[in-house]
Enzyme design. Structure first.
Site, PDB file in Angstrom:
ATOM      1  N   ASP A  67       1.648  -5.603   1.770  1.00  0.00           N
ATOM      2  CA  ASP A  67       1.465  -5.593   2.967  1.00  0.00           C
ATOM      3  C   ASP A  67       2.880  -5.876   3.818  1.00  0.00           C
ATOM      4  O   ASP A  67       3.348  -6.500   2.485  1.00  0.00           O
ATOM      5  CB  ASP A  67       0.469  -6.362   3.046  1.00  0.00           C
ATOM      6  N   HIS A 138      -9.922 -11.873   4.615  1.00  0.00           N
ATOM      7  CA  HIS A 138      -8.608 -11.250   3.785  1.00  0.00           C
ATOM      8  C   HIS A 138      -8.554 -10.409   2.967  1.00  0.00           C
ATOM      9  O   HIS A 138      -9.161 -10.875   1.947  1.00  0.00           O
ATOM     10  CB  HIS A 138      -8.636 -10.948   5.439  1.00  0.00           C
ATOM     11  N   GLU A 143      -7.853  -8.177   8.875  1.00  0.00           N
ATOM     12  CA  GLU A 143      -8.960  -8.976   8.677  1.00  0.00           C
ATOM     13  C   GLU A 143     -10.636  -8.388   9.196  1.00  0.00           C
ATOM     14  O   GLU A 143     -10.846  -6.951   9.115  1.00  0.00           O
ATOM     15  CB  GLU A 143      -7.907  -9.234  10.683  1.00  0.00           C
TER      16      GLU A 143
END
Ligand code: F6R
Length: 259
Positions: A67, A138, A143
């Site tokens: 990410d 998460h 999320e």
């Protein structure tokens, strides 16, 4: 899910590093999934140690990050790309261009996310995917309340995640980005071996929900229950709310290793 409960951080890091070392030794062109945050740091330190000792090489390997924050300056020390370079990549021998991350500064974020998923698929998916878990359940930055089948996508960070991550931004919540781009849950599930590390009391509820709760978007990490080959490495505190902890210890001690 194989759940390992181990008090000693060096032993936990060693077990995780062993899985990565085995993957790279089995196939020097292995694809490793890299996580940021504090949980994988001892694993990176162990891998760097083994690399320096001449025990393993990443020269032919590839890596994909999980990410990235959206809109963070290229040179910002907390940009995940910069974090992973500093903590791991620059200290071992990956080839230039061998490590990719999702582009949080692309003008078309969705297009960049689709390209990122295609690149992971073209590489054959990750052989081992390192993961941490947020206190809200998460993995990567998927999320609660999202699709359990998501691909790489832009995501809004929960207030809880921003509060948790403020420690990396001088404890100034307003400096923590509000959005990210993240591998989706189905992207993570395409890994051959998701390998999640968690420690500390703050993770205990999320770990219990992930391992023993319902598979639900309320705890995105719970999707890992449906993967056939997941390893979860915990300290005593993170494991403290698991109902079947004693059985997990016994199962790990008496495991049958795959040949
Ligand atoms: C980071 C990431 C996040 C973290 C999680 C736990 O790339 O994907 O899911 O793994 O927020 O962070 P730490 O390890 O700092 O507790």
């Amino acid at each position: 899910m194989q759940i390992v409960i181990e008090a000693d951080i060096a032993v936990r890091a060693g077990i995780a590093a062993d899985f990565i070392e085995q993957a790279v030794k089995r196939n020097p062109q292995a694809v490793i999934g890299l996580a940021t945050g504090s949980s994988p740091i001892p694993v990176y330190q162990e891998l760097i140690k083994r690399y320096r000792a001449g025990r393993l090489s990443f020269a032919s390997a590839k890596a994909f990050m999980l990410d990235e924050y959206v809109g963070i300056e290229q040179a910002h020390p907390q940009r995940y790309r910069n974090v992973i370079e500093k903590e791991f990549v620059s200290q071992v021998d990956f080839a230039p261009e061998a490590v990719q991350g999702p582009d949080g500064n692309a003008t078309d974020l969705w297009k960049a996310c689709r390209a990122y998923d295609s690149a992971i698929a073209a590489a054959g998916g990750t052989d081992v995917q390192l993961l941490g878990i947020g206190s809200d359940g998460h993995i990567a930055f998927n999320e609660p309340g999202g699709s359990l089948a998501s691909k790489t996508h832009p995501e809004a960070l929960t207030q809880q995640t921003r509060i948790d991550n403020a420690r990396f931004f001088d404890d100034q919540l307003e400096l923590v980005p509000t959005h990210c781009v993240t591998q989706g849950l189905s992207t993570i599930m395409s890994s051959k071996h998701p390998l999640l590390l968690a420690s500390g009391k703050k993770k205990a509820k999320a770990i219990a929900a992930m391992c023993e709760g319902a598979v639900s978007s309320l705890c995105p990490a719970s999707i890992l229950q449906t993967h056939p080959n997941v390893t979860v490495i915990l300290d005593e505190e993170a494991a403290s709310e698991l109902q079947l902890a004693e059985f997990y210890r016994y199962r790990w001690q008496t495991r049958v290793e795959e040949k």
